[in-house]
Design a protein around this motif. Structure first.
Motif, short mmCIF file in Angstrom:
data_model
loop_
_atom_site.label_atom_id
_atom_site.label_comp_id
_atom_site.label_asym_id
_atom_site.label_seq_id
_atom_site.Cartn_x
_atom_site.Cartn_y
_atom_site.Cartn_z
N SER A 182 0.84 -1.15 0.18
CA SER A 182 0.00 -0.10 0.03
C SER A 182 0.86 1.31 -0.19
O SER A 182 0.32 2.44 -0.30
CB SER A 182 -0.89 0.01 1.18
N GLY A 183 2.26 1.17 0.40
CA GLY A 183 3.02 2.19 0.48
C GLY A 183 2.96 2.82 1.88
O GLY A 183 3.51 3.70 2.05
N PHE A 184 2.33 2.29 2.91
CA PHE A 184 2.20 2.76 4.30
C PHE A 184 2.68 1.75 5.11
O PHE A 184 2.61 1.55 6.53
CB PHE A 184 0.73 2.74 4.75
N GLU A 185 3.55 0.54 4.79
CA GLU A 185 4.30 -0.36 5.40
C GLU A 185 5.39 0.19 6.33
O GLU A 185 5.93 1.36 5.85
CB GLU A 185 4.61 -1.38 4.59
N GLY A 186 5.64 -0.26 7.16
CA GLY A 186 6.93 0.38 8.10
C GLY A 186 8.23 0.01 7.31
O GLY A 186 8.41 -0.82 6.38
N ILE A 187 9.15 0.78 8.07
CA ILE A 187 10.31 0.79 7.17
C ILE A 187 11.23 -0.22 8.11
O ILE A 187 11.42 -0.24 9.28
CB ILE A 187 11.20 2.18 7.35
N ASP A 188 11.99 -0.96 7.27
CA ASP A 188 12.93 -2.00 7.84
C ASP A 188 14.07 -0.99 8.53
O ASP A 188 14.90 -0.62 7.66
CB ASP A 188 13.39 -3.09 6.91
N PRO A 189 14.39 -1.10 9.96
CA PRO A 189 15.45 -0.25 10.47
C PRO A 189 17.05 -0.82 9.72
O PRO A 189 17.76 -0.27 9.88
CB PRO A 189 15.14 -0.24 11.56
N GLU A 190 17.09 -2.22 9.34
CA GLU A 190 18.20 -2.75 8.84
C GLU A 190 18.47 -2.34 7.50
O GLU A 190 19.47 -2.31 7.16
CB GLU A 190 18.21 -4.14 9.16
N ARG A 191 17.60 -2.03 6.71
CA ARG A 191 17.67 -1.75 5.60
C ARG A 191 16.57 -0.62 5.08
O ARG A 191 15.59 -0.73 4.33
CB ARG A 191 17.29 -2.85 4.52
N PRO A 192 16.75 0.79 5.69
CA PRO A 192 15.79 1.58 5.54
C PRO A 192 15.34 2.06 4.08
O PRO A 192 14.09 2.60 3.78
CB PRO A 192 16.30 2.99 6.45
N ALA A 193 16.53 2.24 3.15
CA ALA A 193 16.11 2.49 1.64
C ALA A 193 17.33 2.13 1.13
O ALA A 193 18.47 2.18 1.44
CB ALA A 193 15.67 3.66 1.62
N PRO A 194 17.07 1.96 -0.51
CA PRO A 194 18.57 1.85 -0.95
C PRO A 194 19.31 3.06 -1.10
O PRO A 194 18.87 4.34 -1.14
CB PRO A 194 17.75 1.69 -2.63
N GLY A 195 20.41 2.47 -0.53
CA GLY A 195 21.73 3.73 -0.61
C GLY A 195 21.55 4.36 0.87
O GLY A 195 22.58 5.29 1.01
N ILE A 196 20.79 3.97 1.57
CA ILE A 196 20.70 4.70 3.06
C ILE A 196 21.35 3.39 3.92
O ILE A 196 20.90 2.45 4.29
CB ILE A 196 19.13 4.91 3.42
N LYS A 197 22.46 3.99 4.82
CA LYS A 197 22.72 2.91 5.61
C LYS A 197 22.16 3.18 7.19
O LYS A 197 21.74 4.11 7.65
CB LYS A 197 24.29 3.50 5.91
N ALA A 198 21.98 1.87 7.57
CA ALA A 198 21.18 1.75 8.93
C ALA A 198 22.22 2.57 10.06
O ALA A 198 23.32 2.38 10.24
CB ALA A 198 20.91 0.35 9.41
N GLU A 199 21.32 3.41 10.93
CA GLU A 199 22.13 3.94 12.02
C GLU A 199 22.11 3.25 13.31
O GLU A 199 21.31 2.26 13.22
CB GLU A 199 21.71 5.54 12.20
N ASN A 200 22.89 3.37 14.38
CA ASN A 200 22.79 2.81 15.67
C ASN A 200 21.44 3.32 16.01
O ASN A 200 21.12 4.39 16.23
CB ASN A 200 24.03 3.35 16.37
N TYR A 201 20.78 2.23 16.72
CA TYR A 201 19.57 2.61 17.64
C TYR A 201 19.52 1.54 18.66
O TYR A 201 20.03 0.27 18.63
CB TYR A 201 18.39 2.56 16.60
N GLU A 202 18.78 1.79 19.58
CA GLU A 202 18.50 0.67 20.65
C GLU A 202 17.88 -0.35 20.18
O GLU A 202 16.80 -0.35 19.65
CB GLU A 202 17.67 1.41 21.78
N GLY A 203 18.21 -1.69 20.27
CA GLY A 203 17.88 -2.88 20.04
C GLY A 203 18.48 -3.22 18.77
O GLY A 203 18.12 -4.29 18.42
N LYS A 204 19.25 -2.69 17.98
CA LYS A 204 20.02 -2.85 16.75
C LYS A 204 20.68 -4.05 16.75
O LYS A 204 21.63 -4.29 17.75
CB LYS A 204 20.63 -1.80 16.24
#
Length: 111
Positions: free
Chosen positions: A87-109
């Motif tokens: 639908s385009g409203f799905e949550g973002i995968d924090p490990e792979r937020p978007a093409p070319g975007i590196k996951a940052e450190n976050y609690e629980g990573k």
């Protein structure tokens, strides 16, 4: 009054209306009664047919994220067939937020 089973994959559902007719709230993907990610709502057939014609170019209608079937079983079957549609409203995968975007450190990573 003839009714149809309207399926809606938008997470929040949708309020649909036409002049001279009370608004109808469609259940969305977050509904307790959702089937394969589609909320199900019984709606007056004549009203929905008019609404669908008036909003035929609305992207969720064009993409099949909002559809109607006369029989509940048929609506459930079509919803199951479209379960993987996004639908385009799905949550973002924090490990792979978007093409070319590196996951940052976050609690629980995971490390």
């Amino acid at each position: 009054m003839a009714t149809v089973n309207v399926a809606c994959k938008l997470p929040h559902g949708l309020i649909i209306e036409l002049p001279g007719h009370p608004a109808v709230e469609l259940a969305g993907a977050n509904s307790r009664s959702a089937v394969a990610g589609f909320g199900m709502t019984k709606v007056d057939k004549e009203f929905f047919d008019r609404w669908a014609k008036a909003y035929a170019d609305f992207p969720p209608v064009k993409r099949g994220l909002i559809f109607a079937q006369e029989r509940e079983e048929s609506a459930r079957k079509e919803a199951a067939e479209k379960e993987k549609e996004k639908s385009g409203f799905e949550g973002i995968d924090p490990e792979r937020p978007a093409p070319g975007i590196k996951a940052e450190n976050y609690e629980g990573k995971s490390k």
